[in-house]
Design a protein around this motif. Structure first.
Motif, mmCIF file in Angstrom:
data_model
loop_
_atom_site.group_PDB
_atom_site.id
_atom_site.type_symbol
_atom_site.label_atom_id
_atom_site.label_comp_id
_atom_site.label_asym_id
_atom_site.label_seq_id
_atom_site.Cartn_x
_atom_site.Cartn_y
_atom_site.Cartn_z
ATOM 1 N N THR A 28 0.844 -1.188 0.000
ATOM 2 C CA THR A 28 0.000 0.000 0.000
ATOM 3 C C THR A 28 0.883 1.243 0.000
ATOM 4 O O THR A 28 2.069 1.184 0.336
ATOM 5 N N SER A 29 0.295 2.373 -0.351
ATOM 6 C CA SER A 29 1.009 3.650 -0.294
ATOM 7 C C SER A 29 0.518 4.513 0.857
ATOM 8 O O SER A 29 0.909 5.671 0.983
ATOM 9 N N VAL A 30 -0.343 3.947 1.699
ATOM 10 C CA VAL A 30 -0.905 4.695 2.833
ATOM 11 C C VAL A 30 -0.024 4.507 4.065
ATOM 12 O O VAL A 30 0.317 3.384 4.434
ATOM 13 N N VAL A 31 0.358 5.619 4.668
ATOM 14 C CA VAL A 31 1.093 5.589 5.932
ATOM 15 C C VAL A 31 0.174 6.122 7.021
ATOM 16 O O VAL A 31 -0.420 7.189 6.880
ATOM 17 N N LYS A 32 0.057 5.370 8.092
ATOM 18 C CA LYS A 32 -0.788 5.770 9.214
ATOM 19 C C LYS A 32 0.077 6.122 10.413
ATOM 20 O O LYS A 32 1.173 5.586 10.584
ATOM 21 N N GLY A 33 -0.427 7.029 11.224
ATOM 22 C CA GLY A 33 0.270 7.413 12.441
ATOM 23 C C GLY A 33 -0.684 7.450 13.616
ATOM 24 O O GLY A 33 -1.815 7.924 13.484
ATOM 25 N N VAL A 34 -0.247 6.927 14.743
ATOM 26 C CA VAL A 34 -1.010 6.992 15.986
ATOM 27 C C VAL A 34 -0.140 7.728 16.995
ATOM 28 O O VAL A 34 0.977 7.284 17.304
ATOM 29 N N PHE A 35 -0.647 8.851 17.514
ATOM 30 C CA PHE A 35 0.154 9.756 18.331
ATOM 31 C C PHE A 35 -0.464 9.871 19.724
ATOM 32 O O PHE A 35 -1.539 10.469 19.886
ATOM 33 N N GLN A 36 0.207 9.307 20.704
ATOM 34 C CA GLN A 36 -0.311 9.313 22.069
ATOM 35 C C GLN A 36 -0.177 10.701 22.682
ATOM 36 O O GLN A 36 0.832 11.396 22.477
ATOM 37 N N GLU A 37 -1.172 11.089 23.468
ATOM 38 C CA GLU A 37 -1.230 12.453 23.995
ATOM 39 C C GLU A 37 -0.409 12.647 25.262
ATOM 40 O O GLU A 37 -0.215 13.781 25.708
ATOM 41 N N ASN A 38 0.053 11.580 25.887
ATOM 42 C CA ASN A 38 0.861 11.664 27.108
ATOM 43 C C ASN A 38 1.962 10.611 27.045
ATOM 44 O O ASN A 38 2.049 9.869 26.063
ATOM 45 N N ASP A 39 2.814 10.549 28.072
ATOM 46 C CA ASP A 39 3.922 9.589 28.034
ATOM 47 C C ASP A 39 3.722 8.414 28.996
ATOM 48 O O ASP A 39 4.673 7.745 29.404
ATOM 49 N N ILE A 40 2.472 8.133 29.357
ATOM 50 C CA ILE A 40 2.159 6.989 30.216
ATOM 51 C C ILE A 40 2.410 5.686 29.447
ATOM 52 O O ILE A 40 2.149 5.605 28.247
#
Length: 376
Positions: A28-40
């Motif tokens: 695929t050419s799709v890149v996904k990102g998941v970005f956590q809001e804290n450092d827990i």
């Protein structure tokens, strides 16, 4: 989202020392990102949560979770290009020649011990691995991730970071388990040889036996948890500069995800058979901590909308859509762990009674080149 904005957001998140994962599924050419809001540090106890999981080789240790509820999700389209630059002559090992010779001697001795133990009928197969440290000429993980995308289009490519755990990148060819609703697919992946221009080469008895052992394990392990079990024909696949044997296994799940993953992980492709005795041999003899190498990672219980009809002009049929829960978990092969100055590259190979210790060392050398290509 524009790729430049996507990667700029990723860089800002990394600079703020917050957890994230970037990933692209095979072909695929799709890149996904998941970005956590804290450092827990969140963990998954029973794989009923939703998010992105990262689990170590030792299944007795905790599975780390970047939870959907505590994260923002973005995606972009990334155009990959052929990358033909030669890296081998620019690479510099962090280890001296003496250290590398010691690593070779240790690995060959351990493989020889494994072969002897197999011939004593303690187990049928065991996977022996090692790690090699390489100096970083490019330390920005986002740039390294882009190189992986360009070089390994048929793999699951990822960059995972947590400030309290570490930074990992990889390009793995192996699916642990893919589930949509209650339909699942998995694969038996074993046997390795260097690609020399022939996509359908001759395979020796050692590789075909190893592949059959893995396939038989999957079928026997899954029978109690699935129905409509289907086993496809063995095929040769290419991953970077290597070829592997792959058998696709599919069916319908009748038990929960945790039960099935517990049965499968660690797979014979990264551990051995029988699993318990092979795993104990690895923990007792490899003399280093695999950490997340040969563990698994991927999407866990993500909601995805599907339609019955792909013809956009047929608006009426497109109204019949459903939201299904999907999980896509991959075995963490062809991976490396990064610090500011070095990369630790993890590689291994399956050992059977027909293995030749010197050849097994050379196989790990070939596999390190897969990751080294991006470190220049």
């Amino acid at each position: 989202m524009q790729s430049s904005d996507f990667f700029e957001s990723t860089q800002n998140h990394f600079d703020d020392a917050l957890p994230f994962v970037l990933y692209s599924k095979p072909n695929t050419s799709v890149v996904k990102g998941v970005f956590q809001e804290n450092d827990i540090v969140y963990t998954s106890e029973n794989l009923t949560e939703s998010g992105f999981v990262f689990s170590p080789f030792d299944s007795d240790k905790q599975t780390v979770l970047i939870p959907t509820e505590q994260s923002d999700s973005l995606e972009t389209s990334f155009s990959v290009t052929e990358d033909n630059r030669e890296a081998e002559d620019k690479l510099k090992s962090n280890e001296s020649e003496a250290d590398l010779n010691h690593a070779k001697t240790f690995h060959i001795a351990l493989v020889s011990k494994a072969i002897k133990t197999i011939k004593e009928n303690t187990f049928k197969k065991v996977v022996i691995s090692r790690k090699e440290e390489v100096a970083l000429l490019e330390s920005n993980p986002i740039q390294l991730f882009k190189r992986l995308l360009s070089q390994y289009k048929t793999a699951f490519v990822y960059c995972w970071y947590h400030p309290k755990i570490g930074l990992w990148l990889g390009a793995t060819p192996e699916t642990l388990l893919s589930v949509t609703g209650n339909r699942f697919t998995t694969m038996a992946l074993a046997g390795t040889q260097e690609f020399k221009g022939d996509a359908n080469p001759k395979w020796e008895a050692k590789e075909t036996e190893e592949q059959q052992l893995v396939t038989d394990f999957l079928v026997e392990s899954l029978e109690a948890s699935v129905t409509n079990l289907s086993v496809a024909k063995v095929e040769t696949i290419k991953a970077g500069n290597l070829l592997h044997l792959k058998t696709r296994v599919s069916g319908l799940l009748t038990s929960n995800l945790k039960e099935v993953v517990t049965v499968l992980h660690p797979t014979p492709a990264v551990c051995g058979l029988p699993k318990v005795t092979a795993k104990q041999f690895i923990l007792n003899n490899e003399n280093y901590n695999r950490e997340f190498y040969s563990g698994y990672l991927g999407e866990l219980n993500i909601k995805e909308k599907t339609t019955r009809n792909t013809n956009r002009r047929n608006v009426e049929n497109n109204a019949y859509s459903a939201v299904k829960t999907i999980s896509n978990l991959y075995v963490n092969l062809r991976c490396m762990q990064l610090t500011d100055v070095k990369a630790s590259i993890y590689v291994g190979g399956g050992i059977t009674k027909d293995s030749i210790a010197e050849n097994e060392w050379q196989e790990t050398v070939n596999k390190t080149q897969t990751m080294k290509k991006v470190l220049f």
